[in-house]
Design an enzyme around this catalytic site. Structure first.
Site, PDB file in Angstrom:
ATOM      1  N   HIS A   1      -9.863   1.722  -0.056  1.00  0.00           N
ATOM      2  CA  HIS A   1      -8.705   1.257   0.730  1.00  0.00           C
ATOM      3  C   HIS A   1      -7.545   2.242   0.677  1.00  0.00           C
ATOM      4  O   HIS A   1      -6.489   1.966   1.252  1.00  0.00           O
ATOM      5  CB  HIS A   1      -8.228  -0.099   0.190  1.00  0.00           C
ATOM      6  CG  HIS A   1      -9.269  -1.175   0.295  1.00  0.00           C
ATOM      7  ND1 HIS A   1      -9.520  -1.860   1.457  1.00  0.00           N
ATOM      8  CD2 HIS A   1     -10.150  -1.659  -0.622  1.00  0.00           C
ATOM      9  CE1 HIS A   1     -10.486  -2.734   1.254  1.00  0.00           C
ATOM     10  NE2 HIS A   1     -10.892  -2.633   0.006  1.00  0.00           N
TER      11      HIS A   1
ATOM     12  N   ASP B   1       0.821  -1.216   0.000  1.00  0.00           N
ATOM     13  CA  ASP B   1       0.000   0.000   0.000  1.00  0.00           C
ATOM     14  C   ASP B   1       0.856   1.267   0.000  1.00  0.00           C
ATOM     15  O   ASP B   1       1.803   1.383   0.779  1.00  0.00           O
ATOM     16  CB  ASP B   1      -0.916   0.025   1.224  1.00  0.00           C
ATOM     17  CG  ASP B   1      -2.147  -0.827   1.025  1.00  0.00           C
ATOM     18  OD1 ASP B   1      -2.001  -1.953   0.487  1.00  0.00           O
ATOM     19  OD2 ASP B   1      -3.248  -0.372   1.382  1.00  0.00           O
TER      20      ASP B   1
ATOM     21  N   GLU C   1     -14.069   2.471  -7.752  1.00  0.00           N
ATOM     22  CA  GLU C   1     -14.517   1.150  -7.322  1.00  0.00           C
ATOM     23  C   GLU C   1     -14.671   1.144  -5.811  1.00  0.00           C
ATOM     24  O   GLU C   1     -13.682   1.115  -5.091  1.00  0.00           O
ATOM     25  CB  GLU C   1     -13.510   0.064  -7.734  1.00  0.00           C
ATOM     26  CG  GLU C   1     -13.975  -1.322  -7.307  1.00  0.00           C
ATOM     27  CD  GLU C   1     -12.837  -2.294  -6.988  1.00  0.00           C
ATOM     28  OE1 GLU C   1     -13.117  -3.487  -6.909  1.00  0.00           O
ATOM     29  OE2 GLU C   1     -11.685  -1.851  -6.787  1.00  0.00           O
TER      30      GLU C   1
ATOM     31  N   ASP D   1      -9.056   2.006  -8.843  1.00  0.00           N
ATOM     32  CA  ASP D   1      -9.091   0.682  -8.221  1.00  0.00           C
ATOM     33  C   ASP D   1      -9.055   0.812  -6.689  1.00  0.00           C
ATOM     34  O   ASP D   1      -8.345   1.668  -6.152  1.00  0.00           O
ATOM     35  CB  ASP D   1      -7.875  -0.112  -8.710  1.00  0.00           C
ATOM     36  CG  ASP D   1      -7.811  -1.508  -8.132  1.00  0.00           C
ATOM     37  OD1 ASP D   1      -8.786  -2.268  -8.318  1.00  0.00           O
ATOM     38  OD2 ASP D   1      -6.793  -1.841  -7.493  1.00  0.00           O
TER      39      ASP D   1
HETATM   40 CA   LIG Z   1      -4.369   1.720   1.321  1.00  0.00          CA
END
Ligand SMILES: [Ca+2]
Ligand SMILES: [Ca+2]
Length: 513
Positions: free
Chosen positions: A213, A179, A247, A209
């Site tokens: 997150h 990440d 998304e 995408d």
């Molecule tokens: Ca992340």
């Protein structure tokens, strides 16, 4: 004054007679139609085709789909009628699906070169087809030079590009995808540069995408929305009509709606789920339209001009044709009705490549495929069924799931094929502004467990239009009693899983609610 006018007219007549004799007549300039005007006024609204490049079309006989394969088959996409493409990741990546990038400015070598990409963009634009690309920025590959440098030393300049947990960096997803740290302004600036680069090459926008997150925090929805708002504001300065669809892989409308703060559009997983459940499985069919209406009203509460992105399948779920309710009795009729639903809803409908053929495909939980290896999601992303071995990709051995699915070559010749259903309804959508533009959605007043209908309206200056769409969710014929101006599709005697589309009087919309 009058004499002068008559003289001018005589001169004009003589000149035109003279011109007629000696030169071919000039084409008479025509007024732009309302469809031309609206296409220019609302360039963000499109009918999208979602392509996994590796599986679509192979131009150089190595068995792997590539960018030239798309360019050489743009006539197919034009024939189907789509107006925009979403390309799954095209950047270099060690993974077959591309969702772990090693160079955000490059092209995956299996897919071709930057020249191939530029040619695709140019040739697509020549046919009025826009292109958005996947922007995979939640994480990089652990082979990305940023990560390789960051891992080498705690004092490396790239160290703060990632989120460290001892000697390794945080991963939202398994498989060597590290990440990025969006609390570091240098990371945000790098992403802005990447976006500017691809917009400069002619892409229309991005599919973001894993957008929920991006930032790990106590309030990720708020923090991610603000990050997306800033990224979107950055590109809108130079590219005001660019399109960002995020998304948010979640079926809870109340959770995802806040992402309209920073995105032009969101994929509507809730709508897809309602098609799978209400139409596919026949559960609580009477709730279909009211559920969708609740979702649209939730989005509208955040952004009045929300552009929904409805879909039936994508690369992360089993193909709709493989889902229980669509693969059994009346499955073909239900797939055709799903297409007519998708293509009459508000927003930018996304057609997953091969869904227009009824292609099947499911996830395997790590089974060993001879001549391939261990497979998971691969068969949700299988080679497109051209019916032409010269361009069909062969990177993935067949699992037999599409042995009975008619190829494009076969379906083109069959006027009742699913392909021709898609083609027909796309053409209808593009011909009626109330279907193509805006996000109005008014439930039909007589909805019940068999009949599910809605009204789409659109106004622009003097132009007004209202279209009534009624679907039969049952395996039995249904007759409806409505007044309409023009039948666009079907009749009021609805076949099993049939659809009726008609123009109604805009001034009398209330009578249908
Ligand atoms: Ca992340
Ligand atoms: Ca190839």
């Amino acid at each position: 004054m009058k004499k002068l006018s008559i003289l001018v007219i005589i001169v004009l007549i003589i000149t035109s007679l003279y011109a007629c004799q000696d030169e071919p007549s000039e084409p008479i300039p025509t007024e732009p139609t309302i469809l031309d005007t609206l296409a220019l006024a609302f360039p963000e609204q499109d009918v999208y085709y979602h392509i996994f490049v590796r599986s679509f079309a192979d131009s150089d006989d190595d068995g792997i789909g590539d960018l030239r394969g798309i360019t050489e088959n743009l006539d197919y996409l034009n024939d189907l009628g789509v107006t925009a493409l979403w390309l799954m990741p095209i950047n270099p990546s060690p993974s077959y699906h591309g969702y772990s990038v090693t160079d955000y400015y490059g092209i995956e070598e299996d897919y071709g070169t930057l020249d191939d990409f530029n040619e695709l963009v140019t040739e697509a634009k020549n046919r009025g087809i826009d292109i958005i690309i996947d922007l995979v920025i939640n994480h990089t590959s652990d082979q990305h030079p940023w990560y390789v440098a960051a891992r080498s030393s705690t004092t490396d300049p790239y160290r703060d590009f990632y989120i460290w947990n001892g000697s390794t960096a945080y991963e939202s997803f398994v498989g060597g995808m590290k990440d990025l740290n969006f609390k570091n302004p240098e990371v945000v600036e790098e992403v802005e540069n990447i976006m500017d680069y691809w917009l400069g090459l002619g892409v229309t926008g991005f599919r973001i995408d894993a957008a929920m997150h991006l930032i790990e925090s106590v309030n990720p929805t708020y923090d991610n929305s603000i990050l997306l708002l800033n990224l979107n504001a950055h590109i809108k300065r130079e590219y005001p009509h660019s399109f960002v669809v995020s998304e948010i892989f979640n079926y809870n409308v109340d959770l995802i709606k806040d992402y309209y703060i920073g995105s032009d559009s969101l994929f509507n997983f809730y709508q897809a789920q309602n098609v799978w459940d209400k139409l596919g499985n026949g559960n609580s069919r009477y709730l279909f339209v009211s559920n969708l209406n609740r979702a649209y009203n939730a989005f509208r509460s955040i952004d009045e001009n929300f552009i929904d992105s409805p879909f039936l399948s994508n690369h992360d779920v089993d193909r709709i044709a493989s889902m229980g309710g669509f693969s059994q009795y009346n499955g073909d009729l239900k797939l055709a009705l799903a297409a007519r639903i998708l293509l009459t809803l508000p927003g930018n409908p996304f057609i997953y490549y091969g869904d227009e053929l009824g292609m099947k495909g499911v996830r395997y939980e790590g089974i060993n495929i001879p001549n391939y290896g261990v497979a998971y999601d691969e068969y949700r992303r299988q080679p497109f069924l051209w019916g032409n071995p010269d361009i069909t990709t062969t990177w993935l051995p067949s699992d037999g799931s599409n042995d009975q699915t008619p190829t494009l070559l076969v379906q083109k010749e069959d006027e009742n094929s699913l392909f021709n259903t898609y083609k027909e309804i796309i053409e209808i959508r593009k011909s009626y502004p109330a279907l193509m533009y805006g996000n109005s959605f008014i439930p039909y007043g007589e909805n019940n467990s068999n009949i599910q209908g809605y009204i789409r309206t659109f106004t622009y200056g003097e132009f007004t239009q209202a279209i009534l769409i009624i679907h039969n969710f049952s395996p039995d014929p249904q007759t409806i009693d409505v007044e309409y101006l023009t039948s666009i599709y079907g009749t009021t005697d609805l076949a099993p899983y049939g659809t009726f589309i008609a123009e109604i009087d805009y001034a009398l919309i209330e009578a249908y609610q």
